[in-house]
Design a protein around this motif. Structure first.
Motif, PDB file in Angstrom:
ATOM      1  N   SER A 176      72.059  29.052 -79.933  1.00  0.00           N
ATOM      2  CA  SER A 176      70.994  30.009 -80.242  1.00  0.00           C
ATOM      3  C   SER A 176      71.084  31.305 -79.462  1.00  0.00           C
ATOM      4  O   SER A 176      70.626  32.352 -79.936  1.00  0.00           O
ATOM      5  N   ALA A 177      71.668  31.265 -78.258  1.00  0.00           N
ATOM      6  CA  ALA A 177      71.733  32.461 -77.429  1.00  0.00           C
ATOM      7  C   ALA A 177      72.852  32.303 -76.414  1.00  0.00           C
ATOM      8  O   ALA A 177      73.281  31.184 -76.103  1.00  0.00           O
ATOM      9  N   ALA A 178      73.324  33.426 -75.879  1.00  0.00           N
ATOM     10  CA  ALA A 178      74.361  33.381 -74.857  1.00  0.00           C
ATOM     11  C   ALA A 178      73.827  32.699 -73.607  1.00  0.00           C
ATOM     12  O   ALA A 178      72.618  32.612 -73.386  1.00  0.00           O
ATOM     13  N   GLY A 179      74.733  32.194 -72.787  1.00  0.00           N
ATOM     14  CA  GLY A 179      74.355  31.533 -71.562  1.00  0.00           C
ATOM     15  C   GLY A 179      74.633  30.046 -71.616  1.00  0.00           C
ATOM     16  O   GLY A 179      74.943  29.483 -72.665  1.00  0.00           O
ATOM     17  N   GLN A 180      74.549  29.404 -70.457  1.00  0.00           N
ATOM     18  CA  GLN A 180      74.813  27.980 -70.339  1.00  0.00           C
ATOM     19  C   GLN A 180      73.891  27.184 -71.263  1.00  0.00           C
ATOM     20  O   GLN A 180      72.683  27.373 -71.272  1.00  0.00           O
ATOM     21  N   GLY A 181      74.471  26.296 -72.060  1.00  0.00           N
ATOM     22  CA  GLY A 181      73.666  25.475 -72.961  1.00  0.00           C
ATOM     23  C   GLY A 181      73.182  26.255 -74.162  1.00  0.00           C
ATOM     24  O   GLY A 181      73.974  26.825 -74.915  1.00  0.00           O
ATOM     25  N   ASN A 182      71.885  26.284 -74.335  1.00  0.00           N
ATOM     26  CA  ASN A 182      71.262  26.965 -75.479  1.00  0.00           C
ATOM     27  C   ASN A 182      71.805  26.447 -76.809  1.00  0.00           C
ATOM     28  O   ASN A 182      72.033  27.215 -77.745  1.00  0.00           O
ATOM     29  N   MET A 183      72.027  25.146 -76.902  1.00  0.00           N
ATOM     30  CA  MET A 183      72.448  24.494 -78.132  1.00  0.00           C
ATOM     31  C   MET A 183      71.488  23.358 -78.440  1.00  0.00           C
ATOM     32  O   MET A 183      71.132  22.575 -77.554  1.00  0.00           O
ATOM     33  N   ASP A 184      71.053  23.290 -79.688  1.00  0.00           N
ATOM     34  CA  ASP A 184      70.177  22.198 -80.087  1.00  0.00           C
ATOM     35  C   ASP A 184      70.245  22.003 -81.594  1.00  0.00           C
ATOM     36  O   ASP A 184      70.758  22.840 -82.333  1.00  0.00           O
ATOM     37  N   LEU A 185      69.733  20.845 -82.038  1.00  0.00           N
ATOM     38  CA  LEU A 185      69.684  20.531 -83.459  1.00  0.00           C
ATOM     39  C   LEU A 185      68.468  21.199 -84.081  1.00  0.00           C
ATOM     40  O   LEU A 185      67.369  21.171 -83.517  1.00  0.00           O
ATOM     41  N   ARG A 186      68.685  21.787 -85.265  1.00  0.00           N
ATOM     42  CA  ARG A 186      67.602  22.484 -85.939  1.00  0.00           C
ATOM     43  C   ARG A 186      67.601  22.157 -87.426  1.00  0.00           C
ATOM     44  O   ARG A 186      68.640  21.825 -88.010  1.00  0.00           O
ATOM     45  N   VAL A 187      66.415  22.260 -88.020  1.00  0.00           N
ATOM     46  CA  VAL A 187      66.287  22.149 -89.466  1.00  0.00           C
ATOM     47  C   VAL A 187      66.590  23.518 -90.056  1.00  0.00           C
ATOM     48  O   VAL A 187      66.005  24.532 -89.647  1.00  0.00           O
ATOM     49  N   LEU A 188      67.518  23.561 -91.013  1.00  0.00           N
ATOM     50  CA  LEU A 188      68.005  24.820 -91.562  1.00  0.00           C
ATOM     51  C   LEU A 188      68.057  24.752 -93.081  1.00  0.00           C
ATOM     52  O   LEU A 188      68.175  23.664 -93.658  1.00  0.00           O
ATOM     53  N   PRO A 189      68.014  25.892 -93.741  1.00  0.00           N
ATOM     54  CA  PRO A 189      68.235  25.888 -95.192  1.00  0.00           C
ATOM     55  C   PRO A 189      69.668  25.498 -95.508  1.00  0.00           C
ATOM     56  O   PRO A 189      70.598  25.854 -94.780  1.00  0.00           O
ATOM     57  N   VAL A 190      69.866  24.757 -96.576  1.00  0.00           N
ATOM     58  CA  VAL A 190      71.218  24.465 -97.041  1.00  0.00           C
ATOM     59  C   VAL A 190      71.838  25.767 -97.547  1.00  0.00           C
ATOM     60  O   VAL A 190      71.238  26.466 -98.365  1.00  0.00           O
ATOM     61  N   PRO A 191      73.022  26.144 -97.065  1.00  0.00           N
ATOM     62  CA  PRO A 191      73.639  27.408 -97.490  1.00  0.00           C
ATOM     63  C   PRO A 191      74.113  27.347 -98.943  1.00  0.00           C
ATOM     64  O   PRO A 191      74.664  26.334 -99.377  1.00  0.00           O
ATOM     65  N   GLU A 192      73.880  28.412 -99.676  1.00  0.00           N
ATOM     66  CA  GLU A 192      74.294  28.494-101.070  1.00  0.00           C
ATOM     67  C   GLU A 192      75.553  29.341-101.187  1.00  0.00           C
ATOM     68  O   GLU A 192      75.676  30.371-100.524  1.00  0.00           O
ATOM     69  N   PRO A 193      76.512  28.933-102.020  1.00  0.00           N
ATOM     70  CA  PRO A 193      77.749  29.713-102.150  1.00  0.00           C
ATOM     71  C   PRO A 193      77.533  30.989-102.938  1.00  0.00           C
ATOM     72  O   PRO A 193      76.925  30.983-104.012  1.00  0.00           O
ATOM     73  N   ALA A 194      78.032  32.094-102.401  1.00  0.00           N
ATOM     74  CA  ALA A 194      78.047  33.357-103.132  1.00  0.00           C
ATOM     75  C   ALA A 194      79.278  33.378-104.038  1.00  0.00           C
ATOM     76  O   ALA A 194      79.995  32.382-104.167  1.00  0.00           O
ATOM     77  N   ALA A 195      79.535  34.505-104.667  1.00  0.00           N
ATOM     78  CA  ALA A 195      80.707  34.626-105.531  1.00  0.00           C
ATOM     79  C   ALA A 195      81.978  34.313-104.747  1.00  0.00           C
ATOM     80  O   ALA A 195      82.134  34.745-103.607  1.00  0.00           O
ATOM     81  N   ARG A 196      82.851  33.521-105.369  1.00  0.00           N
ATOM     82  CA  ARG A 196      84.133  33.117-104.790  1.00  0.00           C
ATOM     83  C   ARG A 196      83.983  32.326-103.495  1.00  0.00           C
ATOM     84  O   ARG A 196      84.887  32.300-102.661  1.00  0.00           O
ATOM     85  N   GLN A 197      82.839  31.681-103.346  1.00  0.00           N
ATOM     86  CA  GLN A 197      82.623  30.791-102.211  1.00  0.00           C
ATOM     87  C   GLN A 197      82.352  29.371-102.699  1.00  0.00           C
ATOM     88  O   GLN A 197      81.997  29.154-103.856  1.00  0.00           O
ATOM     89  N   VAL A 198      82.526  28.432-101.781  1.00  0.00           N
ATOM     90  CA  VAL A 198      82.415  27.011-102.108  1.00  0.00           C
ATOM     91  C   VAL A 198      81.486  26.336-101.108  1.00  0.00           C
ATOM     92  O   VAL A 198      81.592  26.558 -99.894  1.00  0.00           O
ATOM     93  N   GLN A 199      80.557  25.540-101.610  1.00  0.00           N
ATOM     94  CA  GLN A 199      79.703  24.727-100.746  1.00  0.00           C
ATOM     95  C   GLN A 199      80.328  23.345-100.584  1.00  0.00           C
ATOM     96  O   GLN A 199      80.738  22.721-101.563  1.00  0.00           O
ATOM     97  N   ILE A 200      80.395  22.870 -99.339  1.00  0.00           N
ATOM     98  CA  ILE A 200      81.019  21.582 -99.027  1.00  0.00           C
ATOM     99  C   ILE A 200      80.028  20.718 -98.264  1.00  0.00           C
ATOM    100  O   ILE A 200      79.426  21.172 -97.281  1.00  0.00           O
ATOM    101  N   GLU A 201      79.853  19.484 -98.732  1.00  0.00           N
ATOM    102  CA  GLU A 201      79.071  18.522 -97.968  1.00  0.00           C
ATOM    103  C   GLU A 201      79.991  17.913 -96.914  1.00  0.00           C
ATOM    104  O   GLU A 201      81.022  17.317 -97.235  1.00  0.00           O
ATOM    105  N   VAL A 202      79.637  18.080 -95.661  1.00  0.00           N
ATOM    106  CA  VAL A 202      80.495  17.657 -94.556  1.00  0.00           C
ATOM    107  C   VAL A 202      80.422  16.144 -94.390  1.00  0.00           C
ATOM    108  O   VAL A 202      79.338  15.559 -94.300  1.00  0.00           O
ATOM    109  N   VAL A 203      81.594  15.511 -94.340  1.00  0.00           N
ATOM    110  CA  VAL A 203      81.684  14.072 -94.108  1.00  0.00           C
ATOM    111  C   VAL A 203      81.944  13.785 -92.635  1.00  0.00           C
ATOM    112  O   VAL A 203      81.335  12.891 -92.039  1.00  0.00           O
ATOM    113  N   ALA A 204      82.852  14.524 -92.030  1.00  0.00           N
ATOM    114  CA  ALA A 204      83.178  14.335 -90.611  1.00  0.00           C
ATOM    115  C   ALA A 204      83.572  15.674 -90.012  1.00  0.00           C
ATOM    116  O   ALA A 204      84.145  16.531 -90.692  1.00  0.00           O
TER     117      ALA A 204
END
Length: 364
Positions: free
Chosen positions: A20-48
């Motif tokens: 989320s921000a520069a500095g030590q740590g500042n990483m966490d799990l968040r609820v986010l919108p599922v990204p939508e593919p624009a032109a010539r882009q591909v949406q992938i459901e991550v398995v691993a």
């Protein structure tokens, strides 16, 4: 994780690991919108998706690559295509895939025009500038999609990107020849893959680590690496000089990102030899650079991967010339990312994969 799932999230939402921000740590799990593919882009459901050393550098904010915060981290992944944008013609829904990490390059610099997009001055990477793969879904350009052969598992597919990095170092930049004495320092995943590739090219490989790398060195023996050295129990200089009749190693790959390993590697390199720096230190180190002149050493750095590395990596994996599955030591759910990061830092795992956290539609 309970507080995350208490939020009202529907199928259009996902869980992602955000810096989320520069500095030590500042990483966490968040609820986010599922990204939508624009032109010539591909949406992938991550398995691993794999934990890389650079992800720890991101956590500690000592990575020297362009970042656009906040951003979903993670760049080694495999998954299934779930949506395609307008104009996509070479990728289909249901394809099993991985993907090149450079989301955007300038296409105009000399490096781009000669196929070295990994060192484009203006490149922007997934997991750094664009949202990455520590999430349920990722969107990448169609041209970055790499289809997995049917005999390649999703877990192997999630390790393809580091294999490509090793190919860049060993085959594109260094060119190992049959019977070269090759010293690889650092028996982590990149060191293991570097050692495998160097042997595949005909080199006689010495893979060195510390007493903390006991399990990793044992794994290297299982994979058929010629010689493994515990630096706390064996004199590496004596081994190298005995094998080379006092000349020194023909090639050194420094894969640990430790200053002491770099100094040792340069010391044990023969005159006229090749030294390739693969590991990232995360800070300046002290080294006797004058040895490069006295030895007329050929020194290069290696960073990331590009299309030609992927082309070869997929062929090697499909034909079982390289072993990836055996190097996967841990598969954890995304909500145990801190445990995975700690295992990586401690050296208690080899390749640690994360699987996206399933999200549940709240009861109405």
């Amino acid at each position: 994780m309970a507080d995350i799932f208490e939020e009202e999230i529907g199928m259009e939402k996902m869980i992602g690991l955000v810096k989320s921000a520069a500095g030590q740590g500042n990483m966490d799990l968040r609820v986010l919108p599922v990204p939508e593919p624009a032109a010539r882009q591909v949406q992938i459901e991550v398995v691993a998706t794999g934990i890389c050393g650079s992800d720890l550098h991101i956590y500690h904010s000592d990575i020297n690559l362009a970042m656009n915060l906040p951003v979903v981290t993670g760049h080694e992944f495999s998954g299934v295509v779930t949506k395609v944008g307008e104009g996509v013609s070479k990728v289909n829904i249901g394809d099993r895939v991985s993907g090149i990490t450079s989301f955007e390059t300038c296409g105009e610099c000399i490096n781009c025009k000669t196929g070295k997009t990994n060192i484009c001055q203006h490149k922007k990477l997934i997991g750094y500038w664009y949202d990455g793969a520590f999430a349920n879904y990722i969107v990448i350009p169609e041209g970055n999609v790499q289809k997995l052969p049917d005999n390649v598992s999703f877990y192997e597919g999630a390790v393809l990107e580091p294999l490509c990095c090793a190919i860049e170092a060993v085959i594109e930049l260094t060119r190992v020849k049959p019977e070269d004495i090759v010293l690889v320092t650092g028996p982590g995943l990149i060191g293991q893959l570097t050692a495998q590739l160097a042997q595949l090219c005909g080199g006689r490989v010495i893979l060195a680590g510390t007493k903390n790398d006991k399990a990793r060195l044992a794994k290297a023996v299982e994979q058929g690496i010629h010689y493994t050295i515990d630096l706390d129990a064996t004199d590496l200089e004596e081994v190298v000089m005995t094998m080379t009749h006092g000349q020194g190693a023909d090639i050194v790959f420094e894969c640990s990102g430790a200053g002491a390993a770099a100094r040792t590697g340069l010391k044990l390199l023969r005159k006229g030899g090749q030294y390739t720096q693969v590991g990232l230190f995360g800070k300046p180190i002290e080294i006797d650079f004058e040895q490069i002149a006295y030895k007329e050493a050929k020194v290069t750095g290696s960073l990331g991967q590009n299309w030609q590395n992927w082309n070869l990596a997929i062929k090697l994996l499909a034909h079982k010339r390289i072993h990836l599955q055996a190097l996967v030591s841990d598969i954890l759910p995304l909500d145990r990312w801190q445990e995975g990061f700690q295992k990586f830092k401690d050296g208690s795992g080899m390749k640690i994969l994360l699987e996206p956290v399933s999200y549940v539609e709240p009861q109405r």
